[in-house]
Design an enzyme around this catalytic site. Structure first.
Site, PDB file in Angstrom:
ATOM      1  N   ASP A  13       6.296   2.045   1.325  1.00  0.00           N
ATOM      2  CA  ASP A  13       5.434   1.634   0.203  1.00  0.00           C
ATOM      3  C   ASP A  13       5.973   0.425  -0.553  1.00  0.00           C
ATOM      4  OD1 ASP A  13       3.774   3.766   0.816  1.00  0.00           O
ATOM      5  OD2 ASP A  13       4.828   5.116  -0.549  1.00  0.00           O
ATOM      6  N   LYS A  16       4.205  -3.745   2.161  1.00  0.00           N
ATOM      7  CA  LYS A  16       4.145  -4.403   3.474  1.00  0.00           C
ATOM      8  C   LYS A  16       2.739  -4.884   3.786  1.00  0.00           C
ATOM      9  CE  LYS A  16       5.633  -0.567   5.297  1.00  0.00           C
ATOM     10  NZ  LYS A  16       5.994   0.194   4.082  1.00  0.00           N
ATOM     11  N   GLY A  40       0.212   4.148   4.657  1.00  0.00           N
ATOM     12  CA  GLY A  40      -0.906   3.787   3.782  1.00  0.00           C
ATOM     13  C   GLY A  40      -0.603   2.392   3.287  1.00  0.00           C
ATOM     14  N   HIS A  41      -1.251   1.386   3.843  1.00  0.00           N
ATOM     15  CA  HIS A  41      -0.962  -0.008   3.502  1.00  0.00           C
ATOM     16  C   HIS A  41      -2.146  -0.588   2.722  1.00  0.00           C
ATOM     17  CE1 HIS A  41       2.027  -0.362   7.114  1.00  0.00           C
ATOM     18  NE2 HIS A  41       2.333   0.600   6.279  1.00  0.00           N
ATOM     19  N   GLN A 222       6.302   2.753   7.224  1.00  0.00           N
ATOM     20  CA  GLN A 222       7.422   3.459   6.575  1.00  0.00           C
ATOM     21  C   GLN A 222       8.503   2.438   6.183  1.00  0.00           C
ATOM     22  OE1 GLN A 222       6.116   5.130   9.766  1.00  0.00           O
ATOM     23  NE2 GLN A 222       4.678   5.693   8.188  1.00  0.00           N
TER      24      GLN A 222
HETATM   25  P1  GDP Z   1       2.972  -0.417   1.949  1.00  0.00           P
HETATM   26  O1  GDP Z   1       2.853   0.971   2.446  1.00  0.00           O
HETATM   27  O2  GDP Z   1       4.344  -0.974   2.106  1.00  0.00           O
HETATM   28  O3  GDP Z   1       1.932  -1.355   2.491  1.00  0.00           O
HETATM   29  O4  GDP Z   1       2.732  -0.339   0.365  1.00  0.00           O
HETATM   30  P2  GDP Z   1       1.572   0.518  -0.389  1.00  0.00           P
HETATM   31  O5  GDP Z   1       0.276  -0.159  -0.212  1.00  0.00           O
HETATM   32  O6  GDP Z   1       1.657   1.946  -0.016  1.00  0.00           O
HETATM   33  O7  GDP Z   1       2.080   0.447  -1.883  1.00  0.00           O
HETATM   34  C1  GDP Z   1       2.269  -0.750  -2.534  1.00  0.00           C
HETATM   35  C2  GDP Z   1       1.370  -0.753  -3.796  1.00  0.00           C
HETATM   36  O8  GDP Z   1       1.748  -1.832  -4.616  1.00  0.00           O
HETATM   37  C3  GDP Z   1      -0.086  -0.981  -3.476  1.00  0.00           C
HETATM   38  O9  GDP Z   1      -0.857  -0.318  -4.433  1.00  0.00           O
HETATM   39  C4  GDP Z   1      -0.242  -2.482  -3.598  1.00  0.00           C
HETATM   40  O10 GDP Z   1      -1.571  -2.866  -3.944  1.00  0.00           O
HETATM   41  C5  GDP Z   1       0.694  -2.760  -4.743  1.00  0.00           C
HETATM   42  N1  GDP Z   1       1.353  -4.075  -4.710  1.00  0.00           N
HETATM   43  C6  GDP Z   1       1.835  -4.772  -3.670  1.00  0.00           C
HETATM   44  N2  GDP Z   1       2.488  -5.888  -4.086  1.00  0.00           N
HETATM   45  C7  GDP Z   1       2.409  -5.870  -5.439  1.00  0.00           C
HETATM   46  C8  GDP Z   1       2.939  -6.728  -6.457  1.00  0.00           C
HETATM   47  O11 GDP Z   1       3.607  -7.729  -6.213  1.00  0.00           O
HETATM   48  N3  GDP Z   1       2.668  -6.365  -7.763  1.00  0.00           N
HETATM   49  C9  GDP Z   1       1.939  -5.248  -8.080  1.00  0.00           C
HETATM   50  N4  GDP Z   1       1.752  -4.965  -9.354  1.00  0.00           N
HETATM   51  N5  GDP Z   1       1.450  -4.433  -7.134  1.00  0.00           N
HETATM   52  C10 GDP Z   1       1.695  -4.730  -5.838  1.00  0.00           C
HETATM   53  P1  IMO Z   2       4.108   3.373   4.469  1.00  0.00           P
HETATM   54  O1  IMO Z   2       3.896   2.754   5.815  1.00  0.00           O
HETATM   55  C1  IMO Z   2       6.406   6.216   2.082  1.00  0.00           C
HETATM   56  C2  IMO Z   2       7.715   9.885   4.097  1.00  0.00           C
HETATM   57  C3  IMO Z   2       7.095  11.196   3.688  1.00  0.00           C
HETATM   58  C4  IMO Z   2       8.247  12.134   3.947  1.00  0.00           C
HETATM   59  C5  IMO Z   2       8.876  11.554   5.220  1.00  0.00           C
HETATM   60  C6  IMO Z   2       8.425  12.224   6.506  1.00  0.00           C
HETATM   61  O2  IMO Z   2       2.887   3.458   3.640  1.00  0.00           O
HETATM   62  O3  IMO Z   2       5.260   2.726   3.780  1.00  0.00           O
HETATM   63  P2  IMO Z   2       6.189  12.142   7.929  1.00  0.00           P
HETATM   64  O4  IMO Z   2       4.779  12.500   7.573  1.00  0.00           O
HETATM   65  O5  IMO Z   2       6.358  10.729   8.385  1.00  0.00           O
HETATM   66  O6  IMO Z   2       6.807  13.117   8.875  1.00  0.00           O
HETATM   67  O7  IMO Z   2       7.016  12.294   6.554  1.00  0.00           O
HETATM   68  O8  IMO Z   2       8.495  10.197   5.243  1.00  0.00           O
HETATM   69  N1  IMO Z   2       6.748   8.838   4.499  1.00  0.00           N
HETATM   70  C7  IMO Z   2       6.462   7.762   3.777  1.00  0.00           C
HETATM   71  N2  IMO Z   2       6.872   7.393   2.530  1.00  0.00           N
HETATM   72  N3  IMO Z   2       5.600   5.402   2.789  1.00  0.00           N
HETATM   73  C8  IMO Z   2       5.188   5.733   4.034  1.00  0.00           C
HETATM   74  O9  IMO Z   2       4.485   4.901   4.822  1.00  0.00           O
HETATM   75  C9  IMO Z   2       5.601   6.981   4.566  1.00  0.00           C
HETATM   76  N4  IMO Z   2       5.383   7.625   5.721  1.00  0.00           N
HETATM   77  C10 IMO Z   2       6.097   8.746   5.674  1.00  0.00           C
HETATM   78  O10 IMO Z   2       6.721  11.187   2.324  1.00  0.00           O
HETATM   79  O11 IMO Z   2       9.206  12.013   2.916  1.00  0.00           O
HETATM   80 MG    MG Z   3       2.276   2.865   1.812  1.00  0.00          MG
END
Ligand code: GDP
Ligand code: IMO
Ligand code: MG
Length: 424
Positions: A13, A16, A40-41, A222
């Site tokens: 999270d 990416k 979840g991207h 991840q």
């Molecule tokens: P990922 O799994 O690495 O793609 O990240 P996620 O989407 O799960 O979580 C990142 C969260 O931060 C999302 O809600 C994005 O919209 C938000 N986000 C990403 N870059 C920025 C940033 O530079 N500033 C802020 N405020 N939010 C960001």
């Molecule tokens: P993105 O790509 C954050 C965490 C879960 C748990 C552990 C194992 O959005 O960054 P799993 O279901 O993979 O067997 O869970 O890994 N986890 C993540 N945490 N971002 C993710 O994906 C994750 N995918 C799995 O919360 O701790």
């Molecule tokens: Mg994510």
């Protein structure tokens, strides 16, 4: 750079999706090399939010989008995602799925949930998407692969063989209802019919693209500390998010990779259980959670915030061969007069280390050693390049670069595609 890996440098999270979407504008192919719908991207463009679970974030820009052999695919989730995008006018045509990727079957999801329940207090806090059980079957060589969807007879046979064993486990060990062969087979025949057109030799496709000088992004899911081999085991995922796995997960040689961009938040979050040295105390954590909207993209679970951990980030630079960093969510920190940064761990024997402990008990008992640095409260919206950042924010970025010996090339100042600063 022709082949660039985008890798999560923390516990996932990191943002990416946003960075991949941005770089996808200038790329030809975007490939996921591991993981499944546990990801979840988030990508925000023109006020519209997209949350990708399975698909590479490049599909939004119509780039050839590959799910490599290292991925695990839940056909139901993938089709839902494709349908959702089609409804919003985004074509699924650029999708290519490796026949070698493994399928997440309904029993994997059932076992993931049931085994977490059995673990009780010791649970990992998985996303319950069937990731662990699907990779376990892959390693045990009893998995069902995407290419099995191409032949209805083989598919049915494999489901039948799997169910003969899985139903025994489900009923006797997990006290779960058994699955009906006819029902599962019929549902999967329908999934197969819809997914067949996307199955391709993705290793060859990427190799040819690279040979022709096309630009390929390899999108990790991840993060480094969730890596099965190098992460905070057992609180990890069941694949290898680290950059080296991009080569095996796609089916190209490691010498083809030119650059590795590590994505890190300007602080840290973790979702699910497991040790977390720089975790903030509850009141502060609550504040950062609100400021950064730190709730799971798909599960809605509360993320656990912590201060930036340079020990863990140094480990990520080492494990991935990171050539530059994207530091996201710097805007979220624009609310503090002082910030803390974890620069070392104090180990149970009293020694201090800048390197990530090799043994779990050292890590589990590591105390963070914080350095206090100046904060800033100005919003970052008006900045056009990194040079426009408030002095304290520039110093913060400078500290990261000095400590890690890697340049910070991108800084996130908001969630939308254009809210990113580069060097002037
Ligand atoms: P990922 O799994 O690495 O793609 O990240 P996620 O989407 O799960 O979580 C990142 C969260 O931060 C999302 O809600 C994005 O919209 C938000 N986000 C990403 N870059 C920025 C940033 O530079 N500033 C802020 N405020 N939010 C960001
Ligand atoms: P993105 O790509 C954050 C965490 C879960 C748990 C552990 C194992 O959005 O960054 P799993 O279901 O993979 O067997 O869970 O890994 N986890 C993540 N945490 N971002 C993710 O994906 C994750 N995918 C799995 O919360 O701790
Ligand atoms: Mg994510």
């Amino acid at each position: 750079m022709p082949a660039t890996v985008i890798v999560g440098a923390q516990w996932g999270d990191e943002g990416k999706g946003k960075i991949v979407d941005l770089l996808a504008q200038d790329s030809d192919l975007v490939c996921r090399y591991q993981g499944g719908p546990n990801a979840g991207h988030t990508v925000i463009v023109d006020g519209e939010t997209f949350k990708f679970r399975h698909l590479p974030s490049g599909i939004l820009s119509g780039k050839i989008s590959v799910l490599g052999a290292g991925c695990v695919v839940d056909p139901e989730v993938l089709l839902e995602e494709l349908d959702g995008l089609e409804e919003r006018g985004i074509s699924s045509e650029p999708l290519r799925i490796s026949g070698n990727a493994h399928l997440i079957m309904p029993w994997h999801i059932a076992i993931d949930g049931a085994s977490e329940k059995r673990l009780g207090k010791l649970q990992i806090g998985t996303t319950r998407r069937g990731i662990g059980p699907a990779y376990a079957d892959k390693a045990a060589r009893i998995g069902i692969r995407v290419q099995d969807l191409l032949d209805p007879k083989i598919l049915r046979q494999k489901i039948e063989t799997a169910l003969a064993e899985k139903n025994v486990w489900l009923e006797r060990v997990y006290e779960h209802e058994p699955f009906e062969l006819e029902e599962v087979a019929a549902r999967h025949e329908e999934f197969a019919r819809r997914l067949r057109p996307y199955v391709a030799d993705t290793s060859l496709l990427v190799d040819r693209a690279l040979a022709q000088g096309e630009r390929v992004l390899l999108e990790g899911a991840q993060g480094t500390l969730l890596d099965l081999d190098h992460g905070t085991y057992p609180f990890v995922t069941s694949s290898n998010p680290t950059a080296g796995a991009a080569a095996t997960g796609i089916g190209i040689g490691p010498t083809r990779i030119d650059a590795v961009i590590g994505v890190s938040k300007a602080y840290v979050t973790r979702v699910g259980a497991g040790p977390f040295p720089s975790e903030m105390e509850p009141a502060l954590a609550g504040r950062v959670r609100e400021l950064g909207q730190e709730y799971g993209t798909v599960t809605g679970r509360e993320r656990r915030p912590g201060w930036l951990d340079l020990v863990a980030l140094r480990y990520a630079v080492r494990l991935n061969g990171i050539t530059s960093l994207a530091l996201t969510k710097l805007d979220v920190l624009s609310a503090f007069h002082e910030l803390e940064v974890c620069v070392r761990y104090r180990l149970p024997d009293g020694t201090e280390t800048r390197d990530f402990p090799a043994h779990q008990s050292d890590f589990h008992h590591a105390e963070p050693v914080f350095e206090r640095v100046d904060g800033w409260t100005e919003p970052l919206d008006e900045c056009a390049t990194l040079d426009d950042l408030p002095a304290a924010a520039r110093a913060y970025v400078g500290l990261v670069e000095r400590e890690l010996g890697v340049p910070v090339e991108l800084v996130g100042t908001g969630a939308a595609r254009e809210q990113v600063l580069a060097r002037s």
